[in-house]
Scaffold this motif. Structure first.
Motif, PDB file in Angstrom:
ATOM      1  N   GLU A   1     -18.973  31.998  -9.177  1.00  0.00           N
ATOM      2  CA  GLU A   1     -17.575  31.964  -8.758  1.00  0.00           C
ATOM      3  C   GLU A   1     -16.765  31.155  -9.775  1.00  0.00           C
ATOM      4  OE1 GLU A   1     -16.003  33.432  -6.121  1.00  0.00           O
ATOM      5  OE2 GLU A   1     -17.907  34.519  -5.932  1.00  0.00           O
ATOM      6  N   PRO A   2     -15.466  31.458  -9.930  1.00  0.00           N
ATOM      7  CA  PRO A   2     -14.640  30.668 -10.849  1.00  0.00           C
ATOM      8  C   PRO A   2     -14.695  29.177 -10.522  1.00  0.00           C
ATOM      9  CG  PRO A   2     -13.464  32.621 -10.113  1.00  0.00           C
ATOM     10  CD  PRO A   2     -14.720  32.552  -9.292  1.00  0.00           C
ATOM     11  N   GLY A   3     -14.972  28.381 -11.538  1.00  0.00           N
ATOM     12  CA  GLY A   3     -15.031  26.938 -11.377  1.00  0.00           C
ATOM     13  C   GLY A   3     -16.343  26.398 -10.859  1.00  0.00           C
ATOM     14  N   GLU A   4     -17.290  27.278 -10.551  1.00  0.00           N
ATOM     15  CA  GLU A   4     -18.544  26.833  -9.938  1.00  0.00           C
ATOM     16  C   GLU A   4     -19.449  26.117 -10.922  1.00  0.00           C
ATOM     17  OE1 GLU A   4     -22.418  28.788  -7.615  1.00  0.00           O
ATOM     18  OE2 GLU A   4     -20.664  30.030  -8.061  1.00  0.00           O
ATOM     19  N   ARG A   5     -19.587  26.663 -12.141  1.00  0.00           N
ATOM     20  CA  ARG A   5     -20.496  26.043 -13.102  1.00  0.00           C
ATOM     21  C   ARG A   5     -20.185  26.532 -14.511  1.00  0.00           C
ATOM     22  NH1 ARG A   5     -25.206  29.321 -14.349  1.00  0.00           N
ATOM     23  NH2 ARG A   5     -25.228  31.269 -13.154  1.00  0.00           N
ATOM     24  N   PHE A   6     -20.740  25.837 -15.485  1.00  0.00           N
ATOM     25  CA  PHE A   6     -20.588  26.167 -16.897  1.00  0.00           C
ATOM     26  C   PHE A   6     -21.559  27.273 -17.279  1.00  0.00           C
ATOM     27  CE2 PHE A   6     -22.287  25.691 -21.187  1.00  0.00           C
ATOM     28  CZ  PHE A   6     -21.162  25.589 -21.985  1.00  0.00           C
ATOM     29  N   LEU A   7     -21.065  28.275 -17.986  1.00  0.00           N
ATOM     30  CA  LEU A   7     -21.914  29.253 -18.651  1.00  0.00           C
ATOM     31  C   LEU A   7     -21.170  29.751 -19.877  1.00  0.00           C
ATOM     32  CD1 LEU A   7     -24.611  30.837 -18.603  1.00  0.00           C
ATOM     33  CD2 LEU A   7     -23.319  32.742 -17.640  1.00  0.00           C
ATOM     34  N   TYR A   8     -21.790  29.566 -21.034  1.00  0.00           N
ATOM     35  CA  TYR A   8     -21.131  29.867 -22.305  1.00  0.00           C
ATOM     36  C   TYR A   8     -20.849  31.360 -22.415  1.00  0.00           C
ATOM     37  CZ  TYR A   8     -19.965  28.518 -27.103  1.00  0.00           C
ATOM     38  OH  TYR A   8     -19.308  28.239 -28.270  1.00  0.00           O
ATOM     39  N   ALA A   9     -19.570  31.727 -22.611  1.00  0.00           N
ATOM     40  CA  ALA A   9     -19.178  33.139 -22.617  1.00  0.00           C
ATOM     41  C   ALA A   9     -18.029  33.360 -23.591  1.00  0.00           C
ATOM     42  CB  ALA A   9     -18.766  33.578 -21.213  1.00  0.00           C
ATOM     43  N   ASN A  10     -18.310  34.054 -24.679  1.00  0.00           N
ATOM     44  CA  ASN A  10     -17.260  34.352 -25.652  1.00  0.00           C
ATOM     45  C   ASN A  10     -16.113  35.145 -25.043  1.00  0.00           C
ATOM     46  OD1 ASN A  10     -18.609  33.086 -27.737  1.00  0.00           O
ATOM     47  ND2 ASN A  10     -19.499  34.962 -28.561  1.00  0.00           N
ATOM     48  N   GLY A  11     -16.414  35.931 -24.012  1.00  0.00           N
ATOM     49  CA  GLY A  11     -15.400  36.816 -23.451  1.00  0.00           C
ATOM     50  C   GLY A  11     -14.148  36.103 -22.998  1.00  0.00           C
TER      51      GLY A  11
ATOM     52  N   ASP B   1     -11.948  38.699 -10.613  1.00  0.00           N
ATOM     53  CA  ASP B   1     -10.633  38.607  -9.981  1.00  0.00           C
ATOM     54  C   ASP B   1      -9.699  37.807 -10.877  1.00  0.00           C
ATOM     55  OD1 ASP B   1      -8.395  38.185  -8.417  1.00  0.00           O
ATOM     56  OD2 ASP B   1      -9.528  37.835  -6.570  1.00  0.00           O
ATOM     57  N   GLY B   2      -8.783  38.506 -11.521  1.00  0.00           N
ATOM     58  CA  GLY B   2      -7.859  37.858 -12.438  1.00  0.00           C
ATOM     59  C   GLY B   2      -6.836  36.973 -11.773  1.00  0.00           C
ATOM     60  N   ASP B   3      -6.772  36.992 -10.434  1.00  0.00           N
ATOM     61  CA  ASP B   3      -5.899  36.067  -9.709  1.00  0.00           C
ATOM     62  C   ASP B   3      -6.586  34.741  -9.425  1.00  0.00           C
ATOM     63  OD1 ASP B   3      -3.568  37.648  -9.500  1.00  0.00           O
ATOM     64  OD2 ASP B   3      -4.445  38.776  -7.834  1.00  0.00           O
ATOM     65  N   LYS B   4      -7.913  34.705  -9.545  1.00  0.00           N
ATOM     66  CA  LYS B   4      -8.669  33.482  -9.271  1.00  0.00           C
ATOM     67  C   LYS B   4      -9.139  32.786 -10.542  1.00  0.00           C
ATOM     68  CE  LYS B   4     -10.422  34.921  -4.732  1.00  0.00           C
ATOM     69  NZ  LYS B   4     -11.648  35.192  -3.931  1.00  0.00           N
ATOM     70  N   ILE B   5      -9.330  33.528 -11.609  1.00  0.00           N
ATOM     71  CA  ILE B   5      -9.793  32.943 -12.869  1.00  0.00           C
ATOM     72  C   ILE B   5      -8.587  32.483 -13.669  1.00  0.00           C
ATOM     73  CG2 ILE B   5     -11.057  33.368 -15.012  1.00  0.00           C
ATOM     74  CD1 ILE B   5     -12.636  35.529 -13.518  1.00  0.00           C
ATOM     75  N   THR B   6      -8.576  31.217 -14.047  1.00  0.00           N
ATOM     76  CA  THR B   6      -7.438  30.617 -14.737  1.00  0.00           C
ATOM     77  C   THR B   6      -7.711  30.424 -16.221  1.00  0.00           C
ATOM     78  OG1 THR B   6      -8.192  28.338 -14.409  1.00  0.00           O
ATOM     79  CG2 THR B   6      -6.899  29.337 -12.614  1.00  0.00           C
ATOM     80  N   ILE B   7      -6.653  30.052 -16.940  1.00  0.00           N
ATOM     81  CA  ILE B   7      -6.812  29.729 -18.360  1.00  0.00           C
ATOM     82  C   ILE B   7      -7.801  28.586 -18.538  1.00  0.00           C
ATOM     83  CG2 ILE B   7      -5.636  28.945 -20.454  1.00  0.00           C
ATOM     84  CD1 ILE B   7      -3.076  30.245 -19.363  1.00  0.00           C
ATOM     85  N   ARG B   8      -7.699  27.578 -17.660  1.00  0.00           N
ATOM     86  CA  ARG B   8      -8.634  26.450 -17.742  1.00  0.00           C
ATOM     87  C   ARG B   8     -10.078  26.925 -17.598  1.00  0.00           C
ATOM     88  NH1 ARG B   8      -8.074  20.824 -16.355  1.00  0.00           N
ATOM     89  NH2 ARG B   8      -6.058  21.247 -15.355  1.00  0.00           N
ATOM     90  N   HIS B   9     -10.315  27.848 -16.673  1.00  0.00           N
ATOM     91  CA  HIS B   9     -11.672  28.380 -16.504  1.00  0.00           C
ATOM     92  C   HIS B   9     -12.175  29.035 -17.786  1.00  0.00           C
ATOM     93  CE1 HIS B   9     -10.841  28.720 -11.914  1.00  0.00           C
ATOM     94  NE2 HIS B   9     -11.557  27.639 -12.164  1.00  0.00           N
TER      95      HIS B   9
ATOM     96  N   ASP C   1      -2.637  28.444 -14.712  1.00  0.00           N
ATOM     97  CA  ASP C   1      -2.127  29.775 -14.395  1.00  0.00           C
ATOM     98  C   ASP C   1      -3.281  30.763 -14.350  1.00  0.00           C
ATOM     99  OD1 ASP C   1       0.508  28.934 -14.375  1.00  0.00           O
ATOM    100  OD2 ASP C   1       0.887  29.518 -16.455  1.00  0.00           O
ATOM    101  N   PRO C   2      -3.264  31.713 -13.398  1.00  0.00           N
ATOM    102  CA  PRO C   2      -4.298  32.761 -13.396  1.00  0.00           C
ATOM    103  C   PRO C   2      -4.113  33.723 -14.558  1.00  0.00           C
ATOM    104  CG  PRO C   2      -2.688  33.168 -11.672  1.00  0.00           C
ATOM    105  CD  PRO C   2      -2.351  31.818 -12.261  1.00  0.00           C
ATOM    106  N   VAL C   3      -5.204  34.331 -14.968  1.00  0.00           N
ATOM    107  CA  VAL C   3      -5.171  35.267 -16.087  1.00  0.00           C
ATOM    108  C   VAL C   3      -4.218  36.421 -15.815  1.00  0.00           C
ATOM    109  CG1 VAL C   3      -6.563  36.895 -17.430  1.00  0.00           C
ATOM    110  CG2 VAL C   3      -7.489  34.648 -16.850  1.00  0.00           C
ATOM    111  N   ASN C   4      -4.145  36.878 -14.568  1.00  0.00           N
ATOM    112  CA  ASN C   4      -3.284  38.013 -14.244  1.00  0.00           C
ATOM    113  C   ASN C   4      -1.806  37.746 -14.506  1.00  0.00           C
ATOM    114  OD1 ASN C   4      -5.146  39.935 -13.600  1.00  0.00           O
ATOM    115  ND2 ASN C   4      -4.966  39.721 -11.379  1.00  0.00           N
ATOM    116  N   THR C   5      -1.416  36.476 -14.624  1.00  0.00           N
ATOM    117  CA  THR C   5      -0.028  36.162 -14.949  1.00  0.00           C
ATOM    118  C   THR C   5       0.360  36.747 -16.297  1.00  0.00           C
ATOM    119  OG1 THR C   5      -0.183  34.089 -13.704  1.00  0.00           O
ATOM    120  CG2 THR C   5       1.636  34.282 -15.280  1.00  0.00           C
ATOM    121  N   TYR C   6      -0.567  36.785 -17.223  1.00  0.00           N
ATOM    122  CA  TYR C   6      -0.269  37.203 -18.594  1.00  0.00           C
ATOM    123  C   TYR C   6      -0.976  38.492 -19.001  1.00  0.00           C
ATOM    124  CZ  TYR C   6       1.217  32.380 -18.387  1.00  0.00           C
ATOM    125  OH  TYR C   6       1.817  31.216 -17.999  1.00  0.00           O
TER     126      TYR C   6
END
Length: 378
Positions: A157-167, A97-105, A81-86
């Motif tokens: 971009e969402p899903g492109e690569r790993f980068l450690y981010a507490n946010g 873009d909260g419609d492209k970034i998901t919980i999994r991301h 689910d995208p973040v914007n859902t919640y």
């Protein structure tokens, strides 16, 4: 069972690396071992001992992931689910873009968020000794953490690569509260701590700056040189800007950690229960367990060597001597380092805590090599 090789590493960490005190607890089948070196309190000389409470730092990310995956198993969300859902609009700032970034991301650190741990909102407060002493009791609200999460533009971009981010985990915690109608502390207790018998683990209440007894004093040398321009600190140069070695560590035990994802306090014994269960799949349903351990590469990111990242946890790319995958969690921040690693069957687990932040990967690699027979040198 005597882990002589691990004990030698503990002694070396105190004598040569400068760790004030270190403990390691091992579960191997139905046998256990506990070792210690150094002290819990530099002033009194009190020794380290079993059952001490300490902040687990980023180890709390694994608990958040377990809670969200448990909610998915109940049909209350999908991790895709995208973040914007919640949290509508929270991420629609500064190029996100909260419609492209998901919980999994968020849970896999692949949402494209910048390295939140290097945000000026943190480094300006805690980056030097003088700043830490002035700001150690500052409290962050949820809105403060959201603003910090999007205060700098995306790095991928969402899903492109790993980068450690507490946010991403600030958002994950808020989603748990939005979906369940209760706080993260209650959900973690009900879904993780209580089922696993983690009686000595708790989410630190907002405003609490100490620890339940017993606990070690916490010490830090994680400070930049006075006069460092915090805007010039990057993921590549931060180590070169640290203050000169040889200074006495600063006692940072009393510290408001409301900015830490999860803000969880635990013991080595309880962390063995947690990581053993998450590594082996005894806490989550099979489908969610598989999702938790679908990993992405961390190569080239200046993160932990020899690892891939799942959802809130990591897996080493080198196996134990018996061929099993090694899975774990870890966290390091001012005054504490807490790492726990398990074989994939959950039968052999090692938990390590120091009352000083991570100073050398070699301490952990030597312990895990001695305990698991895996070569994990940097």
């Amino acid at each position: 069972m005597i882990y002589t090789d691990i004990q030698q590493v503990l002694d070396w960490a105190v004598a040569e690396v400068g760790v004030p005190g270190i403990v390691a607890e091992v579960r191997d089948g139905d046998r256990t071992w506990f070792g210690t070196a150094g002290v819990a309190d530099l002033r009194t000389g009190a020794p380290r001992r079993p059952g001490e409470h300490a902040q687990i730092g980023s180890g709390g990310k694994a608990v958040m992931a377990a809670v969200l995956l448990g909610l998915e198993a109940e049909g209350r969300l999908s991790i895709d689910d995208p973040v914007n859902t919640y949290l509508p609009g929270v991420l629609d700032v500064n190029g996100y873009d909260g419609d492209k970034i998901t919980i999994r991301h968020l849970l896999s650190n692949t949402g494209g968020l910048f390295a939140t741990g290097l945000a000026p909102e943190l480094t300006d407060r805690y980056g030097t000794r003088a700043a830490f002493l002035e700001h150690r009791f500052d409290r962050f609200t949820t809105e403060d953490l959201f603003r910090m999460t999007v205060s700098q533009p995306p790095v991928a971009e969402p899903g492109e690569r790993f980068l450690y981010a507490n946010g991403g985990f600030y958002l994950a915690e808020a989603m748990i509260e939005k979906i369940t109608g209760t706080g993260f502390a209650e959900e973690a207790e009900r879904r993780v701590f209580r089922p696993l018998g983690m009686a000595n683990t708790y989410v630190r209440p907002r405003g609490e700056t100490g620890y339940r007894d017993p606990h070690p004093r916490a010490y830090s040398r994680q400070f930049f040189k006075d006069g460092t321009d915090m805007t010039a600190v990057t993921a590549e140069n931060w180590e070169s800007l640290f203050e000169e070695p040889g200074l006495e560590p600063l006692d940072v035990t009393e510290f408001d950690t409301s900015w830490l994802p999860g803000n969880i306090v635990s013991t080595t014994g309880d962390m063995i229960r947690l990581v053993g269960a998450l590594a082996s799949g005894t806490l989550l349903p099979r489908v969610q367990h598989q999702k938790m351990w679908t990993t992405v590469s961390t190569e080239g990111t200046n993160w932990l060597p020899h690892t891939r990242y799942g959802l809130g946890l990591f897996e080493f790319d080198k196996a134990a001597a018996d061929g099993q995958a090694l899975r774990g969690v870890g966290g390091s921040y001012w005054g504490s380092m807490f790492f726990t690693v398990s074989t994939a069957d959950g039968a052999h687990v090692i938990s390590v805590q120091t009352n000083l932040e991570l100073r050398s990967w070699e301490v952990l690699s030597r312990i895990f090599e001695a305990g698991f027979g895996a070569s994990l040198g940097a």
